[in-house]
Write an enzyme that holds these catalytic residues in place. Sequence first.
Site, PDB file in Angstrom:
ATOM      1  N   LYS A  59       0.850  -1.187   0.000  1.00 10.91           N
ATOM      2  CA  LYS A  59       0.000   0.000   0.000  1.00 10.91           C
ATOM      3  C   LYS A  59       0.887   1.238   0.000  1.00 10.91           C
ATOM      4  CE  LYS A  59      -3.494  -2.263   2.825  1.00 10.91           C
ATOM      5  NZ  LYS A  59      -4.265  -2.210   4.051  1.00 10.91           N
ATOM      6  N   GLY A  60       0.363   2.339  -0.501  1.00 16.36           N
ATOM      7  CA  GLY A  60       1.095   3.604  -0.484  1.00 16.36           C
ATOM      8  C   GLY A  60       0.902   4.312   0.846  1.00 16.36           C
ATOM      9  N   VAL A  61       1.826   5.197   1.177  1.00 18.10           N
ATOM     10  CA  VAL A  61       1.740   5.941   2.435  1.00 18.10           C
ATOM     11  C   VAL A  61       1.890   7.443   2.208  1.00 18.10           C
ATOM     12  CG1 VAL A  61       2.552   4.040   3.857  1.00 18.10           C
ATOM     13  CG2 VAL A  61       4.203   5.623   2.897  1.00 18.10           C
ATOM     14  N   GLY A  62       1.671   7.925   0.989  1.00 16.49           N
ATOM     15  CA  GLY A  62       1.935   9.310   0.639  1.00 16.49           C
ATOM     16  C   GLY A  62       1.240  10.349   1.488  1.00 16.49           C
ATOM     17  N   GLU A  63      -0.089  10.314   1.592  1.00 14.90           N
ATOM     18  CA  GLU A  63      -0.825  11.368   2.271  1.00 14.90           C
ATOM     19  C   GLU A  63      -1.158  11.042   3.721  1.00 14.90           C
ATOM     20  OE1 GLU A  63      -4.191  12.424  -0.065  1.00 14.90           O
ATOM     21  OE2 GLU A  63      -2.987  13.009  -1.780  1.00 14.90           O
TER      22      GLU A  63
END
Length: 96
Positions: A59-63
């Site tokens: 999963k992404g953790v950008g925001e």
Amino acid sequence: MLWGLGQALLEANYMDPSRGRWVASGLGDYLVPVNADAPEVEIELVEVEDKIVNPLGVKGVGEVGQVGAAAAIANAIHHATGRRIRKLPITIEDLL
């Protein structure tokens, strides 16, 4: 985290009533935080494999780090000064 810091304290653009234009008309004029503005941050990632999200299980953790930063800064200002500020960015004029 820097994005939330900027949202809470720096990033604003105002209309110049005499010219009818934005004061910061380009990205060069827009005040955003840089790494030197931020405290040292320790990041801990928790690895969780999730094959439902995508085949790689990542999963992404950008925001995610931005979501609560402005609220945390506003709460810290309230705790230190007793003033509850309900608009962003928080400026010194809001506290006077």
